[in-house]
Design a protein around this motif. Structure first.
Motif, PDB file in Angstrom:
ATOM      1  N   GLN A 183       0.848  -1.189   0.000  1.00  0.00           N
ATOM      2  CA  GLN A 183       0.000   0.000   0.000  1.00  0.00           C
ATOM      3  C   GLN A 183       0.885   1.241   0.000  1.00  0.00           C
ATOM      4  N   LYS A 184       0.373   2.291  -0.602  1.00  0.00           N
ATOM      5  CA  LYS A 184       1.090   3.567  -0.608  1.00  0.00           C
ATOM      6  C   LYS A 184       0.070   4.696  -0.574  1.00  0.00           C
ATOM      7  N   GLN A 185       0.130   5.464   0.467  1.00  0.00           N
ATOM      8  CA  GLN A 185      -0.786   6.598   0.635  1.00  0.00           C
ATOM      9  C   GLN A 185      -2.241   6.154   0.452  1.00  0.00           C
ATOM     10  N   GLY A 186      -2.563   5.030   1.075  1.00  0.00           N
ATOM     11  CA  GLY A 186      -3.931   4.524   1.033  1.00  0.00           C
ATOM     12  C   GLY A 186      -4.308   3.770  -0.213  1.00  0.00           C
ATOM     13  N   LEU A 187      -3.387   3.657  -1.147  1.00  0.00           N
ATOM     14  CA  LEU A 187      -3.657   2.969  -2.419  1.00  0.00           C
ATOM     15  C   LEU A 187      -3.162   1.540  -2.331  1.00  0.00           C
ATOM     16  N   ARG A 188      -4.011   0.571  -2.581  1.00  0.00           N
ATOM     17  CA  ARG A 188      -3.638  -0.843  -2.532  1.00  0.00           C
ATOM     18  C   ARG A 188      -3.113  -1.311  -3.885  1.00  0.00           C
ATOM     19  N   ALA A 189      -2.060  -2.104  -3.862  1.00  0.00           N
ATOM     20  CA  ALA A 189      -1.497  -2.662  -5.106  1.00  0.00           C
ATOM     21  C   ALA A 189      -2.326  -3.873  -5.513  1.00  0.00           C
ATOM     22  N   SER A 190      -3.478  -3.598  -6.060  1.00  0.00           N
ATOM     23  CA  SER A 190      -4.428  -4.648  -6.405  1.00  0.00           C
ATOM     24  C   SER A 190      -5.078  -4.313  -7.744  1.00  0.00           C
ATOM     25  N   MET A 191      -5.261  -5.320  -8.558  1.00  0.00           N
ATOM     26  CA  MET A 191      -5.828  -5.082  -9.892  1.00  0.00           C
ATOM     27  C   MET A 191      -6.452  -6.356 -10.424  1.00  0.00           C
ATOM     28  N   THR A 192      -7.284  -6.205 -11.463  1.00  0.00           N
ATOM     29  CA  THR A 192      -7.874  -7.338 -12.167  1.00  0.00           C
ATOM     30  C   THR A 192      -7.134  -7.525 -13.491  1.00  0.00           C
ATOM     31  N   LEU A 193      -6.752  -8.761 -13.782  1.00  0.00           N
ATOM     32  CA  LEU A 193      -6.103  -9.061 -15.051  1.00  0.00           C
ATOM     33  C   LEU A 193      -7.104  -9.801 -15.936  1.00  0.00           C
ATOM     34  N   TYR A 194      -7.532  -9.152 -17.010  1.00  0.00           N
ATOM     35  CA  TYR A 194      -8.518  -9.760 -17.910  1.00  0.00           C
ATOM     36  C   TYR A 194      -7.820 -10.629 -18.955  1.00  0.00           C
ATOM     37  N   TYR A 195      -8.468 -11.708 -19.303  1.00  0.00           N
ATOM     38  CA  TYR A 195      -8.000 -12.579 -20.385  1.00  0.00           C
ATOM     39  C   TYR A 195      -9.211 -13.164 -21.090  1.00  0.00           C
ATOM     40  N   LEU A 196      -8.997 -13.682 -22.290  1.00  0.00           N
ATOM     41  CA  LEU A 196     -10.101 -14.219 -23.081  1.00  0.00           C
ATOM     42  C   LEU A 196     -10.570 -15.543 -22.492  1.00  0.00           C
ATOM     43  N   ALA A 197     -11.814 -15.601 -22.059  1.00  0.00           N
ATOM     44  CA  ALA A 197     -12.369 -16.830 -21.494  1.00  0.00           C
ATOM     45  C   ALA A 197     -12.397 -17.929 -22.552  1.00  0.00           C
ATOM     46  N   GLY A 198     -12.065 -19.147 -22.130  1.00  0.00           N
ATOM     47  CA  GLY A 198     -12.084 -20.279 -23.048  1.00  0.00           C
ATOM     48  C   GLY A 198     -10.758 -20.536 -23.722  1.00  0.00           C
ATOM     49  N   ASP A 199      -9.805 -19.631 -23.553  1.00  0.00           N
ATOM     50  CA  ASP A 199      -8.467 -19.805 -24.118  1.00  0.00           C
ATOM     51  C   ASP A 199      -7.572 -20.332 -22.998  1.00  0.00           C
ATOM     52  N   SER A 200      -7.244 -21.614 -23.059  1.00  0.00           N
ATOM     53  CA  SER A 200      -6.543 -22.243 -21.936  1.00  0.00           C
ATOM     54  C   SER A 200      -5.148 -21.666 -21.740  1.00  0.00           C
ATOM     55  N   ILE A 201      -4.470 -21.300 -22.819  1.00  0.00           N
ATOM     56  CA  ILE A 201      -3.127 -20.748 -22.673  1.00  0.00           C
ATOM     57  C   ILE A 201      -3.176 -19.413 -21.937  1.00  0.00           C
ATOM     58  N   ARG A 202      -4.081 -18.552 -22.361  1.00  0.00           N
ATOM     59  CA  ARG A 202      -4.190 -17.248 -21.680  1.00  0.00           C
ATOM     60  C   ARG A 202      -4.603 -17.423 -20.222  1.00  0.00           C
ATOM     61  N   GLU A 203      -5.510 -18.350 -19.991  1.00  0.00           N
ATOM     62  CA  GLU A 203      -5.949 -18.583 -18.616  1.00  0.00           C
ATOM     63  C   GLU A 203      -4.783 -19.058 -17.744  1.00  0.00           C
ATOM     64  N   GLN A 204      -4.022 -20.029 -18.257  1.00  0.00           N
ATOM     65  CA  GLN A 204      -2.897 -20.545 -17.471  1.00  0.00           C
ATOM     66  C   GLN A 204      -1.843 -19.474 -17.241  1.00  0.00           C
ATOM     67  N   LEU A 205      -1.582 -18.666 -18.243  1.00  0.00           N
ATOM     68  CA  LEU A 205      -0.609 -17.585 -18.083  1.00  0.00           C
ATOM     69  C   LEU A 205      -1.083 -16.582 -17.033  1.00  0.00           C
ATOM     70  N   ALA A 206      -2.342 -16.206 -17.099  1.00  0.00           N
ATOM     71  CA  ALA A 206      -2.871 -15.221 -16.146  1.00  0.00           C
ATOM     72  C   ALA A 206      -2.803 -15.753 -14.715  1.00  0.00           C
ATOM     73  N   LEU A 207      -3.204 -17.007 -14.540  1.00  0.00           N
ATOM     74  CA  LEU A 207      -3.184 -17.592 -13.198  1.00  0.00           C
ATOM     75  C   LEU A 207      -1.749 -17.700 -12.670  1.00  0.00           C
ATOM     76  N   THR A 208      -0.822 -18.065 -13.538  1.00  0.00           N
ATOM     77  CA  THR A 208       0.566 -18.230 -13.103  1.00  0.00           C
ATOM     78  C   THR A 208       1.211 -16.885 -12.773  1.00  0.00           C
ATOM     79  N   VAL A 209       0.949 -15.882 -13.592  1.00  0.00           N
ATOM     80  CA  VAL A 209       1.474 -14.551 -13.305  1.00  0.00           C
ATOM     81  C   VAL A 209       0.967 -14.060 -11.950  1.00  0.00           C
TER      82      VAL A 209
END
Length: 512
Positions: A343-369
């Motif tokens: 956190q910095k000055q009340g700001l949390r280091a948090s975000m959503t990473l979007y990927y194309l649903a149904g694409d297993s490679i993108r899903e696995q990459l997103a989860l691993t990252v």
């Protein structure tokens, strides 16, 4: 019920073909996704692959060398402002009408006026100089404008309308017979095609997700299918794996400005130190060798290994050192751990990473990252969505995209501020005035050779800012009947599946 009938029909066709073990006239294949806007080149169909139903002015061969198609020759004027093209005579559309210079002018004028993926803003006008020649006048020198002669296939002026993409007419090797949306495409050889006619007279192109494609392979319903790496070690008997080199990469686009509105900007990802820390802890060797079973290479830019790509690859250091360096960066910049999250000055280091649903490679990459950045105290929440929904969030949240082209122009489209918020290019609203100037210099260079130092300089500037964290360059995998020879596929651009059709006229059945 209709779906059931289609599946049964495909099964019967395939069983007949395979059991006969003779030279088949029909191939049943599953390549890429069904194009949302249909088969209209004006709106992007065929930009990365053989458009099947249409043909282009110029094409690339298996070695990426430029070769004639509708244009037999092309010359750029000394002032770099005019392209003169001479056309092939006697070309007919699949409806038997003649393709003329007027059709070519119509196609480029229509694409220029449309909001499409083709950037023709630098095209001043197209002039028909004779029955078989045209001139393309540019506003400014653009050494990459020739890419449009490859990427934009020609449509017929006499029958083009808003519904063209649903039942296209063209001068390509195939003509569309029927499109059962969401299920299949049936195409036959265009009897008027001027080039080398395909060996297979009919194609049934099936649309389905990764799991369904594999299931159909196992049950013998397909002769060929694009597959994900997870299926490469479990091919059904009688099938061969084709692993094809590509420049198809995967990376994360970061929103670059701070919050500007509800839709644009992100106060966390806009901070360079956050992007630097994440980039350091991404273990690309793990992504390549453990996640993708070696069917990829590490990626550090949008153009690794290409003439316009980076000259140097970042030095490899141990994962422990990368983590310690990343932690030190965050600590020094004031991002403190509070209950496990930075956190910095009340700001949390948090975000959503979007990927194309149904694409297993993108899903696995997103989860691993997401797992790789956890030790930093940075929260990434992977979320699979449709492109339509991702489009609504891609300016204020990171997105796992794929790019990769045979053209240096893509470096400009993805990073130049001119393209921020335009289509899916520069989704992160990246702005760097120095980079823009370098990219402009590359575009306006006097020759291709003179443009290369500018492209390479641009890569160095991009690397400093990290508007993207590049992850992997994929190898495209296909499972094909052992009797099906795909000849020598070239290096494929972005788009697993459809680019395989670039040499479709050379495919052969080798069993007797």
């Amino acid at each position: 019920m209709r779906t059931l009938f289609v599946i049964i029909g495909l099964f019967c066709i395939s069983v007949f073909v395979n059991s006969a073990n003779a030279q088949p006239n029909t191939l049943t294949i599953a390549l890429g996704a069904e194009p949302d806007s249909g088969f209209d080149p004006v709106y992007g169909w065929g930009k990365y692959n053989n458009p099947l139903f249409q043909s282009s002015l110029i094409k690339r061969d298996d070695k990426l060398k430029l070769t004639p198609d509708l244009a037999l020759s092309w010359v750029l004027s000394k002032d770099k402002l005019t392209w003169d093209l001479n056309l092939r005579d006697g070309v007919l559309f699949s409806d038997g009408t003649q393709l003329t210079a007027e059709d070519i002018k119509f196609t480029f004028d229509t694409a220029k006026a449309a909001a499409s993926v083709h950037d023709l803003t630098n095209l001043s006008k197209v002039i028909i100089t004779s029955n078989n020649s045209l001139s393309f006048k540019l506003k400014k020198p653009d050494i990459n404008f020739i890419d449009n002669f490859i990427n934009l296939a020609i449509v017929p002026a006499h029958s083009y309308n808003s519904g063209y993409g649903q039942m296209p007419t063209g001068s390509g090797p195939f003509k569309l017979v029927r499109w059962d949306k969401g299920q299949q495409l049936i195409v036959k050889v265009n009897p008027y095609y001027y080039g080398q006619k395909p060996f297979f007279e009919k194609l049934i192109i099936v649309f389905s997700d990764e799991e369904s494609r594999y299931s159909r392979l196992v049950t013998g319903q397909l002769d060929l299918a694009a597959i994900a790496p997870r299926y490469a070690q479990a091919l059904p008997a009688g099938f061969k794996l084709w692993s094809i080199e590509s420049v198809d990469n995967r990376g994360i686009s970061w929103p670059m400005p701070g919050v500007q509105s509800d839709d644009i900007g992100n106060d966390v990802t806009s901070q360079l130190v956050i992007r630097q820390a994440i980039d350091r802890v991404i273990d690309r060797d793990v992504l390549v060798n453990q996640l993708l079973d070696g069917h990829a290479t590490a990626a550090y830019s949008i153009a690794d290994g290409l003439p316009w790509g980076p000259v140097e690859t970042p030095l490899q250091v141990s994962s422990d050192k990368q983590l310690s360096e990343a932690l030190a960066l965050l600590d020094k910049s004031g991002w403190k751990l509070v209950d496990g999250t930075r956190q910095k000055q009340g700001l949390r280091a948090s975000m959503t990473l979007y990927y194309l649903a149904g694409d297993s490679i993108r899903e696995q990459l997103a989860l691993t990252v997401a797992q790789m950045v956890k030790p930093l105290g940075i929260e990434i929440h992977p979320r699979g969505e449709s492109w339509e929904n991702i489009y609504k969030h891609m300016h204020n949240q990171p997105v796992l995209f794929g790019f990769g082209s045979h053209s240096a122009s893509e470096v400009r489209f993805v990073h130049h501020s001119q393209y921020r918020g335009r289509d899916y290019y520069n989704a992160g609203y990246y702005i760097n005035a120095e980079l823009d100037a370098v990219l402009d210099s590359a575009q306006h260079a006097a020759s291709w050779e003179e443009s290369l130092p500018y492209w390479r300089h641009a890569q160095a500037l991009i690397r400093q800012d990290l508007p993207w964290t590049w992850l992997v360059n994929l190898r495209h995998l296909y499972a094909a009947n052992r009797c099906l020879d795909l000849a020598e596929p070239g290096v494929e651009p972005h788009g697993h599946g459809w680019p395989l059709a670039n040499n479709i006229s050379k495919w052969r059945w080798t069993c007797q």
